[in-house]
Design a protein around this motif. Sequence first.
Motif, PDB file in Angstrom:
ATOM      1  N   TYR A 171     105.320 -67.181   7.011  1.00  0.00           N
ATOM      2  CA  TYR A 171     104.503 -67.539   8.318  1.00  0.00           C
ATOM      3  C   TYR A 171     105.600 -67.627   9.287  1.00  0.00           C
ATOM      4  O   TYR A 171     106.744 -68.104   9.136  1.00  0.00           O
ATOM      5  CB  TYR A 171     103.911 -69.156   8.290  1.00  0.00           C
ATOM      6  CG  TYR A 171     102.682 -68.928   7.363  1.00  0.00           C
ATOM      7  CD1 TYR A 171     101.439 -68.941   8.448  1.00  0.00           C
ATOM      8  CD2 TYR A 171     102.306 -68.949   6.071  1.00  0.00           C
ATOM      9  CE1 TYR A 171     100.304 -68.678   7.566  1.00  0.00           C
ATOM     10  CE2 TYR A 171     101.195 -68.857   5.644  1.00  0.00           C
ATOM     11  CZ  TYR A 171      99.899 -68.842   6.271  1.00  0.00           C
ATOM     12  OH  TYR A 171      99.010 -68.541   5.822  1.00  0.00           O
ATOM     13  N   GLU A 172     105.362 -66.957  10.461  1.00  0.00           N
ATOM     14  CA  GLU A 172     106.495 -67.024  11.609  1.00  0.00           C
ATOM     15  C   GLU A 172     105.876 -67.764  12.730  1.00  0.00           C
ATOM     16  O   GLU A 172     104.418 -68.235  12.673  1.00  0.00           O
ATOM     17  CB  GLU A 172     106.280 -65.670  12.202  1.00  0.00           C
ATOM     18  CG  GLU A 172     106.838 -64.420  11.206  1.00  0.00           C
ATOM     19  CD  GLU A 172     108.601 -64.372  11.060  1.00  0.00           C
ATOM     20  OE1 GLU A 172     109.204 -65.347  11.816  1.00  0.00           O
ATOM     21  OE2 GLU A 172     108.946 -63.493  10.434  1.00  0.00           O
ATOM     22  N   ASN A 173     106.676 -68.469  13.556  1.00  0.00           N
ATOM     23  CA  ASN A 173     106.104 -69.142  14.898  1.00  0.00           C
ATOM     24  C   ASN A 173     105.647 -67.753  15.687  1.00  0.00           C
ATOM     25  O   ASN A 173     104.964 -66.953  15.273  1.00  0.00           O
ATOM     26  CB  ASN A 173     107.164 -69.570  15.458  1.00  0.00           C
ATOM     27  CG  ASN A 173     107.517 -70.915  14.942  1.00  0.00           C
ATOM     28  OD1 ASN A 173     106.624 -71.533  14.495  1.00  0.00           O
ATOM     29  ND2 ASN A 173     108.887 -71.244  14.330  1.00  0.00           N
ATOM     30  N   THR A 174     106.324 -67.513  16.916  1.00  0.00           N
ATOM     31  CA  THR A 174     106.260 -66.192  17.459  1.00  0.00           C
ATOM     32  C   THR A 174     107.360 -65.655  17.693  1.00  0.00           C
ATOM     33  O   THR A 174     108.400 -65.907  18.525  1.00  0.00           O
ATOM     34  CB  THR A 174     105.598 -66.764  18.931  1.00  0.00           C
ATOM     35  OG1 THR A 174     104.480 -67.422  18.896  1.00  0.00           O
ATOM     36  CG2 THR A 174     105.180 -65.157  19.601  1.00  0.00           C
ATOM     37  N   PRO A 175     107.722 -64.355  16.801  1.00  0.00           N
ATOM     38  CA  PRO A 175     108.815 -63.693  16.976  1.00  0.00           C
ATOM     39  C   PRO A 175     109.170 -63.309  18.272  1.00  0.00           C
ATOM     40  O   PRO A 175     108.345 -62.298  18.891  1.00  0.00           O
ATOM     41  CB  PRO A 175     108.722 -62.531  15.785  1.00  0.00           C
ATOM     42  CG  PRO A 175     107.683 -63.201  14.958  1.00  0.00           C
ATOM     43  CD  PRO A 175     106.783 -63.833  15.782  1.00  0.00           C
ATOM     44  N   LEU A 176     110.400 -63.644  18.698  1.00  0.00           N
ATOM     45  CA  LEU A 176     110.790 -63.236  20.233  1.00  0.00           C
ATOM     46  C   LEU A 176     110.821 -61.524  20.177  1.00  0.00           C
ATOM     47  O   LEU A 176     110.478 -60.856  21.113  1.00  0.00           O
ATOM     48  CB  LEU A 176     111.998 -63.743  20.713  1.00  0.00           C
ATOM     49  CG  LEU A 176     111.946 -65.164  20.891  1.00  0.00           C
ATOM     50  CD1 LEU A 176     113.490 -65.883  21.371  1.00  0.00           C
ATOM     51  CD2 LEU A 176     111.077 -65.527  21.786  1.00  0.00           C
ATOM     52  N   VAL A 177     111.100 -60.972  19.173  1.00  0.00           N
ATOM     53  CA  VAL A 177     110.950 -59.287  19.314  1.00  0.00           C
ATOM     54  C   VAL A 177     109.832 -58.990  19.412  1.00  0.00           C
ATOM     55  O   VAL A 177     109.714 -57.666  19.920  1.00  0.00           O
ATOM     56  CB  VAL A 177     111.630 -58.824  17.757  1.00  0.00           C
ATOM     57  CG1 VAL A 177     110.928 -59.164  16.574  1.00  0.00           C
ATOM     58  CG2 VAL A 177     112.042 -57.396  17.905  1.00  0.00           C
ATOM     59  N   VAL A 178     108.509 -59.619  18.715  1.00  0.00           N
ATOM     60  CA  VAL A 178     107.259 -59.033  19.505  1.00  0.00           C
ATOM     61  C   VAL A 178     107.034 -59.190  20.550  1.00  0.00           C
ATOM     62  O   VAL A 178     106.529 -58.330  21.402  1.00  0.00           O
ATOM     63  CB  VAL A 178     106.359 -60.094  18.463  1.00  0.00           C
ATOM     64  CG1 VAL A 178     104.766 -59.701  19.051  1.00  0.00           C
ATOM     65  CG2 VAL A 178     106.419 -59.811  17.017  1.00  0.00           C
ATOM     66  N   LEU A 179     107.531 -60.401  21.420  1.00  0.00           N
ATOM     67  CA  LEU A 179     107.236 -60.208  22.835  1.00  0.00           C
ATOM     68  C   LEU A 179     107.962 -59.312  23.410  1.00  0.00           C
ATOM     69  O   LEU A 179     107.783 -58.875  24.689  1.00  0.00           O
ATOM     70  CB  LEU A 179     107.527 -61.811  23.439  1.00  0.00           C
ATOM     71  CG  LEU A 179     106.708 -62.986  22.417  1.00  0.00           C
ATOM     72  CD1 LEU A 179     107.288 -64.305  23.313  1.00  0.00           C
ATOM     73  CD2 LEU A 179     105.280 -62.702  22.852  1.00  0.00           C
ATOM     74  N   SER A 180     109.217 -59.116  22.947  1.00  0.00           N
ATOM     75  CA  SER A 180     110.121 -58.011  23.700  1.00  0.00           C
ATOM     76  C   SER A 180     109.485 -56.547  23.568  1.00  0.00           C
ATOM     77  O   SER A 180     109.540 -56.083  24.464  1.00  0.00           O
ATOM     78  CB  SER A 180     111.233 -57.951  22.921  1.00  0.00           C
ATOM     79  OG  SER A 180     112.206 -59.252  23.161  1.00  0.00           O
ATOM     80  N   ALA A 181     108.792 -56.305  22.568  1.00  0.00           N
ATOM     81  CA  ALA A 181     108.091 -54.973  22.277  1.00  0.00           C
ATOM     82  C   ALA A 181     106.992 -54.996  23.185  1.00  0.00           C
ATOM     83  O   ALA A 181     106.716 -54.065  23.955  1.00  0.00           O
ATOM     84  CB  ALA A 181     107.606 -54.953  20.616  1.00  0.00           C
ATOM     85  N   LEU A 182     106.086 -56.066  23.373  1.00  0.00           N
ATOM     86  CA  LEU A 182     105.015 -55.963  24.291  1.00  0.00           C
ATOM     87  C   LEU A 182     105.401 -56.126  25.711  1.00  0.00           C
ATOM     88  O   LEU A 182     104.818 -55.358  26.354  1.00  0.00           O
ATOM     89  CB  LEU A 182     104.341 -57.601  24.215  1.00  0.00           C
ATOM     90  CG  LEU A 182     103.551 -57.664  22.535  1.00  0.00           C
ATOM     91  CD1 LEU A 182     102.839 -58.764  22.730  1.00  0.00           C
ATOM     92  CD2 LEU A 182     102.596 -56.523  22.267  1.00  0.00           C
ATOM     93  N   ALA A 183     106.552 -56.593  25.896  1.00  0.00           N
ATOM     94  CA  ALA A 183     107.016 -56.400  27.578  1.00  0.00           C
ATOM     95  C   ALA A 183     107.013 -54.936  27.649  1.00  0.00           C
ATOM     96  O   ALA A 183     107.271 -54.640  28.810  1.00  0.00           O
ATOM     97  CB  ALA A 183     108.135 -57.298  27.696  1.00  0.00           C
ATOM     98  N   ASP A 184     107.667 -54.187  26.965  1.00  0.00           N
ATOM     99  CA  ASP A 184     108.053 -52.842  27.109  1.00  0.00           C
ATOM    100  C   ASP A 184     106.716 -51.720  26.876  1.00  0.00           C
ATOM    101  O   ASP A 184     107.150 -50.580  26.697  1.00  0.00           O
ATOM    102  CB  ASP A 184     109.418 -52.496  26.395  1.00  0.00           C
ATOM    103  CG  ASP A 184     109.811 -51.043  27.043  1.00  0.00           C
ATOM    104  OD1 ASP A 184     110.274 -51.149  28.141  1.00  0.00           O
ATOM    105  OD2 ASP A 184     109.977 -50.028  26.154  1.00  0.00           O
ATOM    106  N   GLY A 185     105.724 -52.499  26.554  1.00  0.00           N
ATOM    107  CA  GLY A 185     104.598 -51.499  26.119  1.00  0.00           C
ATOM    108  C   GLY A 185     104.697 -50.876  24.729  1.00  0.00           C
ATOM    109  O   GLY A 185     104.062 -49.624  24.436  1.00  0.00           O
TER     110      GLY A 185
END
Length: 207
Positions: free
Chosen positions: A115-129
């Motif tokens: 179980y993850e929290n919210t991986p920052l790498v996921v947010l970074s990917a979303l920020a760049d489409g």
Amino acid sequence: GLEADRTHFSSYGLAWTAPDAPPRRFDRPALTVGFIGTLSEPKGPHVLVEAMNGLAGEDIEAVIYGPPSHVPGYMERLESLTGNPATTFAGTFPNAQIGSVIRGLDVLVVPSLWYENTPLVVLSALADGCPVIGSDYPGIAESISHERNGLLFAPGDTGALASAIGRVHEDRNLLRGLSEACMPPKTMADHGQELLSLYADVLAEAR
């Protein structure tokens, strides 16, 4: 035991600088998928390696970023599992380059086995489409909506991951749609202001 009216949900903010690069393309013959994170069992990079073995011969490449010596013996395991020459290990990079690294990927894979929290790498990917193919765990699924801005698969299911990768490779309209649905997370400044507002509300109630 928590009181609902005293509980606030606040998603992460992200410090993000968009890379100085052309817009994303979806018509390149080869599909590039990537993993960015710690090379360890719970993070599941071996799941991506094994999924790629099932895609050998396809015009798909995988680039795995992570420190090779973080977990003794694990890198050797990854190398022994690798049966697809299109899977490469690229080591680490300075955090300031995360935008450029993600811009070089068509899809980010987050194959976690815990179980993850919210991986920052996921947010970074979303920020760049950059769409994300991730394990269907709550922390990841809070940011990734299946078939909207990414794809979810059963954790540890290498066949399901291979199928998801093959799907976006074959259907570039799907890939484009997933990318266009990626919404940047809130900024660190917005996150800070949200916390200040919560503190102000609590102080006002106390007075």
